[in-house]
Design a protein around this motif. Structure first.
Motif, PDB file in Angstrom:
ATOM      1  N   VAL A  42     -11.975  56.664  -1.218  1.00  0.00           N
ATOM      2  CA  VAL A  42     -12.264  57.146  -2.787  1.00  0.00           C
ATOM      3  C   VAL A  42     -13.305  56.418  -3.593  1.00  0.00           C
ATOM      4  N   MET A  43     -13.023  55.155  -3.392  1.00  0.00           N
ATOM      5  CA  MET A  43     -13.998  54.180  -4.391  1.00  0.00           C
ATOM      6  C   MET A  43     -15.408  54.477  -3.540  1.00  0.00           C
ATOM      7  N   MET A  44     -15.372  54.279  -2.234  1.00  0.00           N
ATOM      8  CA  MET A  44     -17.145  54.403  -1.833  1.00  0.00           C
ATOM      9  C   MET A  44     -17.493  55.680  -2.028  1.00  0.00           C
TER      10      MET A  44
ATOM     11  N   CYS B 299     -20.484  45.535  -3.259  1.00  0.00           N
ATOM     12  CA  CYS B 299     -19.362  45.942  -3.976  1.00  0.00           C
ATOM     13  C   CYS B 299     -18.339  46.039  -3.130  1.00  0.00           C
ATOM     14  N   GLY B 300     -16.998  45.463  -3.516  1.00  0.00           N
ATOM     15  CA  GLY B 300     -15.926  45.781  -2.578  1.00  0.00           C
ATOM     16  C   GLY B 300     -14.790  46.055  -3.446  1.00  0.00           C
ATOM     17  N   GLY B 301     -13.807  46.826  -2.953  1.00  0.00           N
ATOM     18  CA  GLY B 301     -12.541  47.104  -3.857  1.00  0.00           C
ATOM     19  C   GLY B 301     -11.257  46.762  -2.664  1.00  0.00           C
ATOM     20  N   GLY B 302     -10.131  46.233  -3.575  1.00  0.00           N
ATOM     21  CA  GLY B 302      -8.978  45.858  -2.777  1.00  0.00           C
ATOM     22  C   GLY B 302      -9.209  45.085  -1.265  1.00  0.00           C
ATOM     23  N   VAL B 303      -8.567  45.272  -0.148  1.00  0.00           N
ATOM     24  CA  VAL B 303      -8.869  44.329   0.990  1.00  0.00           C
ATOM     25  C   VAL B 303     -10.265  44.819   1.583  1.00  0.00           C
ATOM     26  N   GLY B 304     -11.030  45.857   1.052  1.00  0.00           N
ATOM     27  CA  GLY B 304     -12.553  45.942   1.341  1.00  0.00           C
ATOM     28  C   GLY B 304     -13.352  44.880   1.052  1.00  0.00           C
ATOM     29  N   VAL B 305     -12.615  43.940   0.209  1.00  0.00           N
ATOM     30  CA  VAL B 305     -13.752  42.544  -0.077  1.00  0.00           C
ATOM     31  C   VAL B 305     -13.792  41.905   0.913  1.00  0.00           C
ATOM     32  N   ALA B 306     -12.701  41.849   2.060  1.00  0.00           N
ATOM     33  CA  ALA B 306     -12.619  40.933   3.180  1.00  0.00           C
ATOM     34  C   ALA B 306     -13.861  41.302   4.180  1.00  0.00           C
TER      35      ALA B 306
ATOM     36  N   THR C 144     -21.231  48.969   0.180  1.00  0.00           N
ATOM     37  CA  THR C 144     -19.843  49.236  -0.215  1.00  0.00           C
ATOM     38  C   THR C 144     -18.816  49.353   0.698  1.00  0.00           C
ATOM     39  N   ILE C 145     -17.702  48.515   0.534  1.00  0.00           N
ATOM     40  CA  ILE C 145     -16.553  48.690   1.199  1.00  0.00           C
ATOM     41  C   ILE C 145     -15.260  48.710   0.381  1.00  0.00           C
ATOM     42  N   GLY C 146     -14.333  49.639   0.800  1.00  0.00           N
ATOM     43  CA  GLY C 146     -13.105  49.508   0.128  1.00  0.00           C
ATOM     44  C   GLY C 146     -12.613  51.138   0.539  1.00  0.00           C
TER      45      GLY C 146
END
Lengths: 263, 489
Positions: A190-192, A104-111, A185-187
């Motif tokens: 706070v998301m992580m 699971c990734g959020g924002g540019v953490g998806v890259a 998880t990467i992002g």
């Protein structure tokens, strides 16, 4: 000096740069990062490698313009040079056949999540990818993720695309639906943190890739230190990936704000 | 010819003999040791200019005439790189300053650097006849070394040592700090094709990121590096051996010998509460921000916290460099906190003296036990345990012992932890077949600096854990000599 051979906009503030770096392209593995410096008075910042093309001798970086250094980097065009690119740094992701892996990734953490999704799939895992962003325009790399995932779940805060909700809602849905063996998880920190809190509740082993402040990136300065399982660790050489349930995210969030107001 | 025979042969030259006779020893002994010209403390804390201004020609020639040109010059035994000290000093005395500089370069790759940062008081000068036998202040060998090197540079007539015919053997050097540069200088002079790989974006290692401008200007380091370049040494920045290129890659590229001088790595912390608060950092981080990344320059992108009440933990040279940097960047209180007394401090006496002149406070016999922060996580106070001295410990120094219940608190907004470093883990972690000590250093044979990998030699902090510029340079020289011998076997 490393030449930018290609530039693509994912959104107004998120760009993808393909950069000449043949040695790094050859040596890098999923999870590795590079340190980048733009201009002679530039700052050294860590960026996780999104992908590499050994034949073209290039690596791909996805950058969100959030501060001075990332804005400078995002302003560069194809044909321009990045002053310094050094790496690959950090430990590579531990890849094996775990069974079912939720990435699971959020924002540019998806890259930086993309190479891990790719490697996990290649190792024979069932890969379920959860991508999250504030709104539809900020969802990136969906197509590439679909290529390497068994399933992609999209979550947006405003419900403009996929399902309305946070990344944790998407992950929890999968956990409740089927047996999951590992979460990556990467992002944003706070998301992580909230992903870690969720998966801990379900006793689901979780790896988080941390993006802290660094200066040299080679284990010399200690700016990147985090507390993991009560012990101080250096993200640049001990990480960047750690057992998310052991990471002190509150301290990490605090340390990320060290230079707020100074920059 | 061994070194002793070489020194004797040089000493027997006619000009040396004539010079010895030109002035009776009792006149030489009657001259007082020269004092270094320094910038005034109240001025120098407002800027980054070099504190020591060097000697002028008149001062240098007079100081050089103090040297008795001993038949058995013990000073040379105190020099880790084996400089022919009487020869260069006597050249200064007779006014042949460029010849003096050439003498330095016979064995030292970085004379202008060593003349500034070597602890001569513990090395060459500690063996000087004046100190040993006459109980007088030793000849100012360090000041004279610096004078000769500076004179040559400023004259614009920098000599490039003669390079023999290239032998075509490729040698890789890992790290461009003092050990690596010294090794590279010797190997290029022996005819090898030398490439130095540096992880950072600038050449020089600790000379650039660590030692501040006011003690060692970067421009001085650059001239010495440039000199190596002119001699044919190749430099590659942004390349991390063990990461960008592996041990096997180096072999594939045709390198036949490797010298690992990858230096200090992880900074040590004390593992006390609050050490990860904002404003608490290692001296490596602080000095790297300010020196390498030029954070104090408003144009630079790298930030540095504006410490007003700054405590530096530790009593070594790095601690002194940090505290004096903090003072220059505007600290109203800049305090050395050290758990032993001043007598046990490892820092050079000159550094301590300069620090005191600059208004640095010394809280010796104090040891931090906790840092306290505000609601945003910024350090605001620290708790200190008062100490007393007990029995000598493993280091031979009297050990610090806590005084029960004696705890004080002081206000701070920045804390710089300068209690040592562990070796850089990259090579120990990625080169298979090395023996690594429990401290993380590469184990080598002490005389040859050769590791358990037959083509890999190592020196400097990666072997010693934490040492001085000159000891690292000595390692480089020994490794070069041993590696060269191996190729000729």
């Amino acid at each position: 000096m490393n030449k930018i051979v290609n530039k693509e906009y994912f959104s107004a503030n998120v760009v993808k740069l393909e950069v000449e770096a043949p040695l790094i392209a050859r040596a890098r593995k999923a999870g590795h990062f590079v340190i980048v410096r733009t201009g002679e008075k530039g700052e050294r910042i860590p960026l996780t490698i999104t992908s590499a093309d050994v034949e073209r001798g290039t690596i791909t970086l996805v950058i969100q313009a959030v501060g001075k250094s990332t804005r400078k980097l995002c302003a560069l065009e194809a044909g321009d040079y990045i002053t310094d690119v050094v790496g690959p740094l950090g430990k590579a992701t531990h890849i094996e056949k775990f069974g079912t892996v939720v990435c699971c990734g959020g924002g540019v953490g998806v890259a930086p999540l993309l190479p891990i999704v790719e490697a996990m799939k290649k190792a024979g895992n069932k890969v379920i990818t959860v991508l999250a962003a504030r709104t539809k325009e900020l969802i990136i790399l969906e197509e590439q993720m679909r290529q390497h995932s068994d399933e992609v779940i999209i979550m947006t805060d405003d419900g403009s695309y996929g399902r309305k909700g946070l990344v944790t809602n998407g992950v929890e849905e999968v956990i409740n639906r089927e047996k999951v063996d590992l979460c990556v998880t990467i992002g944003p920190a706070v998301m992580m943190k909230f992903v870690a809190l969720l998966t801990k509740k379900y006793d689901l082993p979780t790896i988080a890739s941390l993006n802290t402040i660094m200066v040299d990136g080679t284990g010399m300065c200690g700016a990147c230190r985090v507390t993991v399982g009560g012990k101080t660790k250096f993200v640049c050489v001990d990480g960047p990936e750690f057992d998310a349930h052991q990471v002190d995210f509150d301290e990490m969030l605090m340390r990320l704000s060290s230079y707020k107001g100074i920059e | 010819m061994d070194n002793k025979e070489y020194l004797n042969a040089q000493r027997a030259e006619a000009w040396r003999e004539a010079l010895r006779k030109s002035k009776p020893n009792k006149d030489r002994i009657g001259i007082a040791r020269v004092a270094m010209n320094e910038l005034a403390p109240d001025y120098r804390i407002t800027c980054n200019e070099e504190v020591n201004q060097g000697l002028n020609r008149k001062q240098a020639l007079l100081e050089a005439s103090r040297c008795l040109d001993c038949p058995e010059p013990l000073c040379t035994t105190g020099c880790p790189v084996g400089i022919n000290i009487p020869k260069f000093i006597k050249n200064i005395e007779r006014g042949e300053i460029l010849e003096a500089a050439r003498t330095l370069k016979e064995t030292s790759a970085l004379p202008a650097v060593c003349g500034r940062v070597c602890p001569q008081e513990k090395q060459c000068e500690s063996k000087c006849f004046y100190l040993q036998k006459l109980k007088k202040e030793p000849v100012a060998i360090g000041y004279l070394e610096r004078f000769a090197a500076d004179y040559e540079r400023e004259s614009g007539q920098i000599s490039v040592p003669e390079i023999p015919q290239r032998n075509g053997i490729k040698i890789a050097v890992v790290g461009s700090g003092p050990a690596g540069l010294s090794f590279a200088g010797d190997m290029i002079k022996k005819g090898y094709a030398v490439t130095v790989f540096e992880a950072l974006h600038e050449i020089g290692g600790v000379l650039k990121y660590g030692i501040p401008e006011f003690r060692l200007p970067n421009s001085i380091v650059d001239v010495e590096i440039d000199n190596l370049r002119k001699m044919g040494v190749e430099f590659v920045t942004d390349c991390i051996i063990g990461k960008t290129l592996s041990y096997d890659d180096l072999h594939e590229m045709g390198f036949k010998g490797i010298f690992a001088a990858s230096g200090a790595g992880l900074p040590r912390f004390m593992n006390i509460p609050g050490e990860n608060l904002i404003g608490v950092m290692s001296s490596n981080e602080y000095l790297t921000r300010v020196n390498l990344m030029r954070a104090a320059d408003p144009e630079a992108d790298t930030p540095v916290l504006p410490g007003r009440k700054v405590a530096i933990i530790g009593g070594g040279n790095t601690a002194m460099d940090s505290v004096r940097t903090a003072r220059r960047l505007g600290a109203e209180r800049a305090i050395i906190v050290y758990r032993r007394s001043e007598e046990e401090m490892p820092a050079r006496i000159e550094e301590v003296k300069h620090a005191k002149e600059e208004g640095i406070e010394f809280m010796t016999l104090h040891n931090p036990i906790e840092y306290i922060g505000d609601e945003k996580g910024h350090v605001t106070r620290m708790r200190l345990q008062k100490m007393t001295l007990g029995e000598p410990d493993a280091s031979g120094r009297r050990s610090p012992v806590p005084i029960p219940g004696a705890i004080v608190e002081i206000d701070v907004d920045m804390v710089i932890v300068s209690v040592g470093v562990s070796p850089n883990p990259l090579i120990p972690n990625t080169f298979k077949g090395l023996t690594i000590s429990p401290k993380g250093t590469i184990v080598v044979d002490e005389s040859s600096m050769r590791s358990d990998l037959p083509d890999l030699y190592a020196g400097g902090d990666i072997v010693r854990g934490g040492a001085t510029v000159i000891l690292a340079m000595g390692d480089g020289r020994r490794a070069a000599s041993a590696m060269d011998a191996q190729f000729h076997r």
